[in-house]
Design an enzyme around this catalytic site. Structure first.
Site, PDB file in Angstrom:
ATOM      1  N   HIS A 228     -21.013  31.204 -13.372  1.00  0.00           N
ATOM      2  CA  HIS A 228     -22.140  30.523 -14.016  1.00  0.00           C
ATOM      3  C   HIS A 228     -23.342  30.597 -13.079  1.00  0.00           C
ATOM      4  CE1 HIS A 228     -18.994  28.155 -16.477  1.00  0.00           C
ATOM      5  NE2 HIS A 228     -19.511  29.124 -17.214  1.00  0.00           N
ATOM      6  N   ALA A 229     -24.446  31.098 -13.589  1.00  0.00           N
ATOM      7  CA  ALA A 229     -25.577  31.520 -12.756  1.00  0.00           C
ATOM      8  C   ALA A 229     -26.167  30.405 -11.905  1.00  0.00           C
ATOM      9  CB  ALA A 229     -26.654  32.125 -13.655  1.00  0.00           C
ATOM     10  N   ARG A 230     -26.275  29.199 -12.459  1.00  0.00           N
ATOM     11  CA  ARG A 230     -27.005  28.133 -11.768  1.00  0.00           C
ATOM     12  C   ARG A 230     -26.184  27.433 -10.690  1.00  0.00           C
ATOM     13  NH1 ARG A 230     -27.384  24.323 -17.167  1.00  0.00           N
ATOM     14  NH2 ARG A 230     -25.191  23.732 -17.328  1.00  0.00           N
ATOM     15  N   GLU A 231     -24.900  27.782 -10.568  1.00  0.00           N
ATOM     16  CA  GLU A 231     -24.002  27.089  -9.635  1.00  0.00           C
ATOM     17  C   GLU A 231     -24.048  27.764  -8.259  1.00  0.00           C
ATOM     18  OE1 GLU A 231     -20.283  27.041 -11.802  1.00  0.00           O
ATOM     19  OE2 GLU A 231     -21.187  25.950 -13.471  1.00  0.00           O
TER      20      GLU A 231
ATOM     21  N   ARG B 290     -27.391  29.477 -17.198  1.00  0.00           N
ATOM     22  CA  ARG B 290     -25.942  29.388 -16.988  1.00  0.00           C
ATOM     23  C   ARG B 290     -25.208  30.690 -17.329  1.00  0.00           C
ATOM     24  NH1 ARG B 290     -21.259  25.878 -17.640  1.00  0.00           N
ATOM     25  NH2 ARG B 290     -19.882  26.586 -19.300  1.00  0.00           N
TER      26      ARG B 290
ATOM     27  N   ASN C 112     -17.176  32.261 -18.822  1.00  0.00           N
ATOM     28  CA  ASN C 112     -15.943  31.482 -18.695  1.00  0.00           C
ATOM     29  C   ASN C 112     -15.444  30.955 -20.036  1.00  0.00           C
ATOM     30  OD1 ASN C 112     -14.004  30.796 -16.701  1.00  0.00           O
ATOM     31  ND2 ASN C 112     -14.584  28.636 -16.878  1.00  0.00           N
ATOM     32  N   ARG C 113     -15.939  31.529 -21.114  1.00  0.00           N
ATOM     33  CA  ARG C 113     -15.378  31.325 -22.456  1.00  0.00           C
ATOM     34  C   ARG C 113     -15.043  32.681 -23.083  1.00  0.00           C
ATOM     35  NH1 ARG C 113     -16.178  27.006 -20.515  1.00  0.00           N
ATOM     36  NH2 ARG C 113     -16.713  25.018 -21.507  1.00  0.00           N
TER      37      ARG C 113
ATOM     38  N   HIS D 138     -16.703  27.045  -8.851  1.00  0.00           N
ATOM     39  CA  HIS D 138     -17.746  26.519  -9.742  1.00  0.00           C
ATOM     40  C   HIS D 138     -18.393  25.299  -9.086  1.00  0.00           C
ATOM     41  CE1 HIS D 138     -16.353  28.516 -13.667  1.00  0.00           C
ATOM     42  NE2 HIS D 138     -15.412  28.843 -12.795  1.00  0.00           N
ATOM     43  N   SER D 139     -19.364  24.717  -9.784  1.00  0.00           N
ATOM     44  CA  SER D 139     -19.895  23.402  -9.431  1.00  0.00           C
ATOM     45  C   SER D 139     -20.520  22.821 -10.710  1.00  0.00           C
ATOM     46  CB  SER D 139     -20.958  23.515  -8.333  1.00  0.00           C
ATOM     47  OG  SER D 139     -22.162  24.067  -8.817  1.00  0.00           O
ATOM     48  N   TYR D 140     -20.789  21.523 -10.754  1.00  0.00           N
ATOM     49  CA  TYR D 140     -20.505  20.532  -9.743  1.00  0.00           C
ATOM     50  C   TYR D 140     -19.565  19.506 -10.354  1.00  0.00           C
ATOM     51  CZ  TYR D 140     -23.937  17.698 -12.391  1.00  0.00           C
ATOM     52  OH  TYR D 140     -24.594  17.017 -13.396  1.00  0.00           O
TER      53      TYR D 140
ATOM     54  N   TYR E  10     -12.076  18.532 -20.225  1.00  0.00           N
ATOM     55  CA  TYR E  10     -12.045  18.668 -21.686  1.00  0.00           C
ATOM     56  C   TYR E  10     -11.494  20.042 -22.014  1.00  0.00           C
ATOM     57  CZ  TYR E  10     -16.682  20.270 -20.075  1.00  0.00           C
ATOM     58  OH  TYR E  10     -17.706  20.845 -19.369  1.00  0.00           O
TER      59      TYR E  10
ATOM     60  N   GLU F 263     -14.226  22.893  -8.693  1.00  0.00           N
ATOM     61  CA  GLU F 263     -15.597  22.420  -8.922  1.00  0.00           C
ATOM     62  C   GLU F 263     -16.069  21.811  -7.608  1.00  0.00           C
ATOM     63  OE1 GLU F 263     -17.441  22.692 -11.614  1.00  0.00           O
ATOM     64  OE2 GLU F 263     -16.028  23.197 -13.211  1.00  0.00           O
TER      65      GLU F 263
END
Length: 432
Positions: free
Chosen positions: A182-185, A240, A257-258, A310-312, A362, A384
Site C-alpha cells: 500500500h503506497a502511503r504506508e 493507497r 492486497n485484495r 504494512h501500517s498502521y 475485519y 501492521e
C-alpha cells in the site's frame, strides 16, 4: 519610511495570512466516533462524496457505531466537512492539525548516499533513492546479495527483490518479506531497508540474526507497489492503491492486497473501481501481485516463512483474513505472534494486538498472506507497524528506528521458531 513599511507588509502578506488563518489553510486529520446509525451514515457519505481520505478504517463499508474513525481532510474541504459534522451534531476532534508540516518532515533528505552512515536508515526515501540503494547494496556485497528482477509494475517500473544469502549451505530454506504493498504506508519500505542493513551488519555479531541467516536465505521486496509509492511522493501523499487504469471506470488503481486468489472479492472487498478496496478485474489482474505470486509459486518448496509489512495500528496478524475459519496450524501461529508481542512489550513498552486477520480487524479477502498460506507456506504473517493513530501514515522520521526495531524483534522471534519447528519435523523418529 511609510513606503518601506508598506513594502515589508506586502512582501510578508502571504505569511501573515497563513498565520492568521492557520486552521483553515492546513490539511488535518480528524478523529470521530459515531454514536448512532444516523451518524455512521453521515460519515460514510462524507468519506465517499467529499475530498477526504479515510485512514481508519480503510473503507466507509467498515464504519460502525462506537468505533473510532480517522479522516484526512484537505484544507479545501475542511470548512464543508466540519460544517456537515456540526450540523448533524457529530462530535469530532483534530488528531493532527499540521499534516502539511509532517509531510514536509517526512520528505526532507539531506543526502541520498547509503554510505552516509546509519542516519540513512532513519529517513524516508523516494523510489529513485531506493533503486539507487538496491544497486549500491548489491555492488557492495557481491558475494551475499543478489538483485532479482521478478517483474515490472503497471507503469513499467522494475520490481527488484534482494536475495540475502550469507553462507553457502546446500538446500537452505528461505523466508520472503515484502514491503509497501500500500503506497502511503511509508514505514514499511523503511523497514525493508532497515532489515537488509541489520542482517548484513550484524551477521556473526548478533546470535539470533546469525542463526536465522545460517538456516535461511531471505528474499526482500522493498517496494511492491512502486507506481503508487512514487505517486505518494510526487502528487498525493494519501494514495493507497497501484496506478493501473480501469477499462470500465475513470477511477485509477487496484488494492493489491485484495487482488490475490484467496476468496477473491467476497465480503471485505469491492468490485467498484473507485473504492480503496477495489479487488481488480480478476485475481492477479495486476502485474505487481502476479509477479509476487509467480515468484512464490516457483519457490514454494524452499520458502517456509512469508511476511508482509504494512501500517498502521500495531498488529501481528496471520491467516485467515478472507474467512472466519481457523487455519490448520492456528495454535502454532498464535503462539508465535503472542511471544513476539510479549517481547516487544518487554523491550519497548509498546502494545501490539495479535491474532487471525478476520477476527482481529475485519474480513479482507484476496490478501497476500492468505494466498501464500494456501499455496503451502504455512507460516504466513502480516505485520501492521507503528503507530496506533497518533501520527498514522505520517509517522515522523524520528520514530523510524523504534518502529523498525519493534518489527525486527517480531521477525527474529518468528523466524527462529519456524526454523526450530521445521527442523524438529525433519528429525528422524527414534525407535523404542
Amino acid at each position: 519610511m511609510r513606503a518601506l513599511l508598506l513594502l515589508f507588509f506586502l512582501m510578508n502578506l502571504d505569511k501573515l495570512l497563513k498565520r492568521g488563518h492557520c486552521t483553515e489553510t492546513r490539511d488535518q486529520i480528524l478523529t470521530i466516533t459515531p454514536k448512532t446509525q444516523e451518524q455512521v451514515d453521515i460519515l460514510r457519505n462524507i468519506s465517499s462524496h467529499y475530498e477526504t481520505a479515510l485512514w481508519q478504517p480503510v473503507s466507509s463499508h467498515y464504519i460502525k457505531e462506537e468505533t473510532e474513525v480517522h479522516l484526512f481532510v484537505p484544507a479545501n474541504s475542511s470548512a464543508t466537512v466540519k460544517d456537515l459534522l456540526q450540523k448533524h451534531a457529530v462530535t469530532h476532534a483534530v488528531l493532527l492539525a499540521n499534516a502539511n508540516e509532517l509531510i514536509e518532515m517526512q520528505t526532507m533528505n539531506s543526502t541520498t548516499d547509503p554510505r552516509s552512515g546509519s542516519t540513512f536508515y532513519e529517513r524516508y526515501h523516494s523510489l529513485d533513492d531506493i533503486y539507487h540503494w538496491i544497486n549500491k547494496t548489491r555492488q557492495d556485497n557481491p558475494d551475499t546479495v543478489e538483485a532479482i528482477l521478478i517483474g515490472s509494475s503497471y507503469e513499467k517500473r522494475p520490481l527488484y527483490a534482494l536475495k540475502l544469502s550469507l553462507n553457502n549451505s546446500m538446500n537452505k530454506k528461505a523466508m520472503w518479506i515484502d514491503c509497501g504493498i500500500h503506497a502511503r504506508e511509508w514505514i514499511a519500505p523503511a523497514f525493508c531497508l532497515w532489515f537488509v542493513q541489520y542482517a548484513l551488519s550484524f551477521y556473526k555479531l548478533n546470535q539470533e540474526i546469525t542463526d536465522i541467516m545460517d538456516n535461511m536465505d531471505v528474499y526482500i521486496l522493498p517496494v511492491m507497489n512502486p507506481d503508487g509509492y512514487h505517486y505518494t511522493w510526487a502528487t498525493n501523499r494519501m494514495w493507497r492503491k497501484n496506478r493501473s487504469v480501469s477499462k470500465s471506470s475513470k477511477c485509477i488503481g487496484v488494492d493489491l492486497n485484495r487482488n490475490f486468489d484467496a476468496n477473491w472479492c467476497t465480503e471485505g472487498a469491492s468490485h467498484e473501481p473507485c473504492t480503496e478496496i477495489y479487488c481488480g478485474a480478476f485475481p492477479e489482474s495486476e502485474p505487481e501481485s502476479q509477479a509476487v505470486a509467480n515468484f512464490l509459486r516457483s519457490h514454494k518448496d524452499s520458502v517456509q516463512l512469508y511476511l508482509s509489512m504494512h501500517s498502521y495500528s500495531q498488529m501481528l496478524l496471520f491467516p485467515y483474513s478472507c474467512t472466519l475459519d481457523e487455519a490448520e496450524n492456528h495454535n502454532d501461529l498464535l503462539e508465535m505472534v503472542q511471544e513476539a508481542a510479549q517481547l516487544i512489550r518487554r523491550h519497548y513498552r509498546n502494545i501490539y494486538k495479535y491474532g487471525s486477520g478476520s477476527k482481529t480487524i475485519y474480513l479482507a479477502p484476496g490478501g497476500s498472506d492468505d494466498w501464500a498460506y494456501n499455496l503451502g507456506i504455512k507460516y504466513s504473517f502480516t505485520f501492521e507497524l507503528q503507530d496506533r493513530g497518533r501520527y498514522g501514515f505520517l509517522l515522523p522520521p524520528s520514530h523510524i528506528s523504534r518502529a523498525c526495531n519493534e518489527a525486527l524483534i517480531a521477525v527474529k522471534t518468528i523466524a527462529l521458531k519456524v526454523i526450530k519447528k521445521t527442523q524438529a519435523s525433519k528429525s528422524p523418529v527414534q525407535a523404542d
